[in-house]
Structure formats: structure tokens, C-alpha cells
Scaffold this motif. Structure first.
Motif, short mmCIF file in Angstrom:
data_model
loop_
_atom_site.label_atom_id
_atom_site.label_comp_id
_atom_site.label_asym_id
_atom_site.label_seq_id
_atom_site.Cartn_x
_atom_site.Cartn_y
_atom_site.Cartn_z
N THR A 59 0.82 -1.20 0.00
CA THR A 59 0.00 0.00 0.00
C THR A 59 0.86 1.25 0.00
OG1 THR A 59 -1.69 -1.18 1.30
CG2 THR A 59 -1.86 1.24 1.19
N ASP A 60 0.61 2.11 -0.95
CA ASP A 60 1.19 3.46 -0.99
C ASP A 60 0.15 4.40 -0.40
OD1 ASP A 60 2.17 5.97 -1.52
OD2 ASP A 60 2.36 5.68 -3.69
N VAL A 61 0.40 4.89 0.81
CA VAL A 61 -0.62 5.68 1.51
C VAL A 61 -0.85 7.05 0.88
CG1 VAL A 61 -0.33 4.49 3.71
CG2 VAL A 61 1.03 6.56 3.22
N THR A 62 -0.02 7.43 -0.08
CA THR A 62 -0.28 8.68 -0.78
C THR A 62 -1.32 8.50 -1.88
OG1 THR A 62 1.46 8.39 -2.45
CG2 THR A 62 2.10 9.41 -0.36
N SER A 63 -1.71 7.25 -2.14
CA SER A 63 -2.69 6.93 -3.18
C SER A 63 -4.04 6.64 -2.55
CB SER A 63 -2.23 5.71 -3.99
OG SER A 63 -3.29 5.17 -4.74
N GLU A 64 -5.04 7.42 -2.88
CA GLU A 64 -6.39 7.18 -2.37
C GLU A 64 -6.89 5.81 -2.80
OE1 GLU A 64 -10.60 9.51 -1.72
OE2 GLU A 64 -9.34 10.12 -3.40
N GLU A 65 -6.62 5.43 -4.03
CA GLU A 65 -7.05 4.13 -4.54
C GLU A 65 -6.43 3.00 -3.73
OE1 GLU A 65 -6.92 1.47 -8.67
OE2 GLU A 65 -6.29 3.57 -8.68
N ARG A 114 -2.16 13.96 4.60
CA ARG A 114 -3.16 13.57 3.61
C ARG A 114 -3.54 12.09 3.77
NH1 ARG A 114 -3.06 11.57 -1.73
NH2 ARG A 114 -4.71 12.41 -3.08
N ALA A 115 -2.57 11.23 4.05
CA ALA A 115 -2.85 9.81 4.20
C ALA A 115 -3.74 9.54 5.41
CB ALA A 115 -1.54 9.02 4.33
N VAL A 116 -3.57 10.32 6.47
CA VAL A 116 -4.44 10.18 7.64
C VAL A 116 -5.86 10.60 7.29
CG1 VAL A 116 -4.88 10.99 9.99
CG2 VAL A 116 -2.54 10.45 9.27
N PHE A 117 -5.99 11.71 6.57
CA PHE A 117 -7.30 12.15 6.10
C PHE A 117 -7.97 11.05 5.28
CE2 PHE A 117 -9.14 13.68 2.05
CZ PHE A 117 -10.38 14.11 2.51
N LEU A 118 -7.22 10.44 4.36
CA LEU A 118 -7.79 9.39 3.52
C LEU A 118 -8.18 8.17 4.34
CD1 LEU A 118 -5.38 9.57 0.44
CD2 LEU A 118 -7.77 10.34 0.55
#
Length: 273
Positions: A59-65, A114-118
Motif C-alpha cells: 500500500t502506498d498511503v499517498t494513493s487514495e485508490e 493527507r494519508a491520515v485524512f484518507l
């Protein structure tokens, strides 16, 4: 009964450090865990070691998908999803505020904020229909006061604390609890890298600055995360638990100068003498 019987939890950055300790604790407490991490070899090995109730998802946490994929896989394969630990992190941009590049700033914020937000966004979407769930995000003592981390790191971690409060105020009526933990200096691969990957140096450096006189280990943070995930914390939401031996309440014992902590520089110097 174990504290997390039948619970299904996703841990981002779960292949090492605090994330690994948390994944191990989840299994120990009877839960199921999806380890979401970029480190494929380490994450897969850990999942295999932990057994049938653990799976790994690169998982790349910068990716929403990618975050959606990890959460939905956990919900389908191990679920229903009952918890998320937003743990993935880096030190990120360092140096003077006047010399910090926008590119370094953006990358740091994408992983730490951003990753926490997602994670909160999509965990909410999945868990809300269940009427119960717990999200724990990793903040930092740098998210409580200034001077304990690089500028962008500090900004991001303050954002985690703010989002924790804001999301909790919206989601409590749906049975979702949103909390954060704020570790002080902890012995992890991330902090050891500041001391040339010498765990001994970083352990001593953290112990030297701890009011309690010993170093914080990943398991110390994991124990608090497990508590917040469990029903023992069923009346706790919107809170940030500082796990720092009292540094943020009794005065600062060290100053982070945006390159390396002063104490680590001193510890490195002692090691060379």
C-alpha cells in the motif's frame, strides 16, 4: 476474553516499528489485521509469521485508490472492518523554513497528513453502516508543542491532532470513535536512521532525555493503541494521548534543530570518542 476478539483492523505502515508492534499486539489480543505497507518483503514475512488472521497488502498511503483497496480487502476478507491505525510515516523535509522546498513539503504532507485524512475518510465510509468502529492516528509530541520536530513534520502532526478532534465531533453519533496517540522519542527504524542505523545510540539518546530515565519502545506505543481500539476505551473519543514520559507537560528536555535532534548529535559524538 482477549480485548480485540473478532475485531478486524488495518494498520498502515504495519511492517516495521510501531506498526509492526501494533500488528503483533492485535493478533495477541485475538484480532485480525491487514498490514498495509510499501515494504513488500518485510510485510509479507510478518503476515506469514502472525498466521491465518493476518494478511499483507502492499500500500502506498499517498494513493487514495491504494488506501481504498486495503480497507475494502480487510472488510471483505477479514471483516467486518472495526478499526484503522493510521501509522505510516516519515521524518520528511528537514532544514530551515527558508530553505524547505515545496516538493519536500508536499511529499511530507502527503504521507503524514493527507494519508491520515484518507484513512479516516474511507474507514468512516466502510464502518459507519456497522454503527461501531475505532480509528487511531499517529500524531507526535511535535503535534502538541513546537520545537520537537522539523517544521513540516510539526505542521502535519498538528493537523492530525486537529482532524482527530474535528472528525470525532462529527462521527460520535454514528458510534465511531476517533483518537490519536502522540509518541515522544521512540526506538524505531525511523529514529535509528538519525543515528546511522545504530539502535544502541538512539536507545541511549532517548533514555538520556526521558524524565523517566529509559527509552520508549514500539511496544509501549502499541499498548496504548490497543487500549484505544478496544471497548475499554468505549467512552473516549476526540482525544490525543501523549506517550512521552511527561516531556510535554513538565518541560522540554531537548530541542529539535530541523536536521538532527541535539541529543542525537551529542550521542554520536560520544560514540566517536
Amino acid at each position: 476474553m482477549n480485548r480485540l476478539d473478532e475485531q478486524c483492523i488495518v494498520v498502515t505502515g504495519g511492517a516495521s516499528g510501531i506498526g509492526e508492534a501494533t500488528a503483533r499486539a492485535i493478533i495477541k489480543e485475538g484480532g485480525k489485521v491487514l498490514i498495509a505497507d510499501l515494504q513488500e518483503q518485510e510485510g509479507q514475512a510478518l503476515a506469514e509469521e502472525l498466521g491465518a488472521n493476518a494478511v499483507f497488502q502492499q500500500t502506498d498511503v499517498t494513493s487514495e485508490e491504494a488506501i481504498i483497496t486495503a480497507l475494502e480487502r480487510a472488510n471483505t476478507e477479514l471483516g467486518p472492518l472495526t478499526g484503522v491505525v493510521n501509522n505510516a510515516g516519515i521524518v520528511g523535509a528537514v532544514g530551515s523554513i527558508a530553505e524547505t522546498s515545496v516538493e519536500a513539503f508536499d511529499r511530507t504532507m502527503s504521507i503524514l497528513a493527507r494519508a491520515v485524512f484518507l484513512g479516516v475518510k474511507h474507514a468512516t465510509r466502510i464502518m459507519k453502516p456497522h454503527g461501531k468502529g475505532s480509528i487511531v492516528s499517529l500524531a507526535s509530541t511535535a503535534g502538541i508543542v513546537g520545537g520537537l520536530g522539523p517544521h513540516t513534520y510539526t505542521m502535519a502532526k498538528h493537523g492530525v491532532v486537529g482532524l482527530t478532534k474535528s472528525a470525532a465531533s462529527e462521527l460520535s453519533s454514528y458510534g465511531l470513535r476517533i483518537n490519536a496517540v502522540a509518541p515522544g522519542g521512540t526506538v524505531t527504524p525511523l529514529t535509528a536512521a538519525l543515528a546511522g542505523n545504530d539502535t544502541g545510540i538512539i536507545t541511549q539518546a532517548i533514555a538520556d532525555t526521558s524524565p523517566l530515565g529509559f527509552a520508549c519502545m514500539p511496544e509501549d506505543i502499541a499498548d496504548s493503541i490497543i487500549f484505544l481500539l478496544s471497548d475499554e476505551a468505549r467512552y473516549i473519543t476526540g482525544q490525543t494521548l501523549a506517550i512521552d514520559a511527561g516531556i510535554t507537560t513538565s518541560g522540554l528536555h531537548t530541542t529539535f534543530h530541523n536536521d538532527d535532534a541535539e541529543v542525537i548529535l551529542h550521542a554520536n559524538q560520544r560514540a566517536k570518542e
